[in-house]
Design an enzyme around this catalytic site. Structure first.
Site, mmCIF file in Angstrom:
data_model
loop_
_atom_site.group_PDB
_atom_site.id
_atom_site.type_symbol
_atom_site.label_atom_id
_atom_site.label_comp_id
_atom_site.label_asym_id
_atom_site.label_seq_id
_atom_site.Cartn_x
_atom_site.Cartn_y
_atom_site.Cartn_z
ATOM 1 N N CYS A 25 40.764 -13.041 36.410
ATOM 2 C CA CYS A 25 41.520 -12.203 37.332
ATOM 3 C C CYS A 25 40.611 -11.015 37.596
ATOM 4 O O CYS A 25 40.377 -10.209 36.702
ATOM 5 C CB CYS A 25 42.843 -11.731 36.735
ATOM 6 S SG CYS A 25 43.588 -10.451 37.770
ATOM 7 N N CYS A 36 42.790 -7.484 37.454
ATOM 8 C CA CYS A 36 43.390 -6.992 36.205
ATOM 9 C C CYS A 36 43.422 -8.108 35.186
ATOM 10 O O CYS A 36 42.390 -8.427 34.611
ATOM 11 C CB CYS A 36 44.758 -6.378 36.454
ATOM 12 S SG CYS A 36 45.893 -7.418 37.384
ATOM 13 N N SER A 37 44.546 -8.718 34.951
ATOM 14 C CA SER A 37 44.626 -9.710 33.883
ATOM 15 C C SER A 37 45.688 -10.756 34.174
ATOM 16 O O SER A 37 46.356 -11.219 33.266
ATOM 17 C CB SER A 37 44.929 -9.007 32.563
ATOM 18 O OG SER A 37 46.125 -8.263 32.703
ATOM 19 N N CYS A 38 45.845 -11.146 35.440
ATOM 20 C CA CYS A 38 46.847 -12.154 35.779
ATOM 21 C C CYS A 38 46.544 -13.446 35.022
ATOM 22 O O CYS A 38 45.406 -13.891 34.977
ATOM 23 C CB CYS A 38 46.862 -12.396 37.282
ATOM 24 S SG CYS A 38 47.441 -10.954 38.192
HETATM 25 FE FE FE Z 1 45.703 -9.528 37.755
#
Ligand code: FE
Length: 210
Positions: free
Chosen positions: A111, A114-116
């Site tokens: 991602c 961010c951190s999907c």
């Molecule tokens: Fe994300």
């Protein structure tokens, strides 16, 4: 608020874990006291992500795809439904896509913002997945990023990098390891690690099965 809006870089405070635990506990008590959250609902949520949701779910999906060609077809055509069919659904798994590794193509997921991450099949993301170094390198130099994880691919293998977002989450269907033809579904699932479903590892070799 979307997940992307929610993630900002905050200055780092150097608190020990005890301090953080205490703060979380105080906050939790306050929220319960004020009637803003229900203690049982909170316990349920924590239990879900600690014990019931995690890479073992994704491993079941992969093991089934390896042994059931019709399921694999459904999984590649409509991952959200095929994964739900196995009982894995919920937040951050509403729009899933599964990408298959072959002799010619290796897929990896990042991602970039961010951190999907697909919670229902993989649980919560590892720390490195959220690190800017991984996010940048996966896109700019995927072969180098993979080599750092110990995955050395032939020059003829195309690496496809998928950018998970709030709209769509990816899961890698790793190649079924050689010599796994006679393994049970349960044994097959044990070859499927979290990292191989992110695409930064290959499925475990059969010889490493304990
Ligand atoms: Fe994300």
């Amino acid at each position: 608020m979307s997940e992307h809006e929610g993630e900002r870089e905050y200055p780092h405070h150097h608190d020990g874990p005890c301090d953080i635990e205490q703060r979380v506990k105080s906050l939790e008590n306050l929220l319960i006291e004020k009637g803003l959250v229900d203690a049982a609902a909170m316990d349920e949520l924590v239990d879900t992500y600690e014990n019931r949701v995690g890479p073992r779910n994704g491993a079941q999906v992969v093991a089934r795809a390896w042994t059931d060609p019709q399921y694999k077809q459904r999984l590649l055509a409509d991952a959200t439904s095929a994964i739900r069919e196995m009982g894995y659904a919920g937040r951050q798994g509403e729009h899933m896509r599964v990408v298959e590794n072959t002799e010619q193509v290796h897929n990896m997921v990042v991602c970039t913002l961010c951190s999907c991450y697909p919670w229902p099949v993989l649980g919560l993301p590892p720390t490195w997945y959220k690190a800017s170094s991984y996010r940048a390198r996966a896109v700019r130099k995927p072969h180098v990023a993979l080599a750092e994880f110990g995955v050395i691919l032939g020059r003829d293998v195309e690496v496809r990098v998928w950018d998970s977002t709030a709209e769509i989450r990816y899961l890698v269907l790793p190649k079924r390891p050689r010599g796994s033809e006679n393994l049970s579904a349960e044994q097959l699932a044990r070859l499927v690690t979290r990292d191989c479903m992110i695409g930064v590892a290959l499925a475990m070799p059969v010889a490493d099965l304990k």
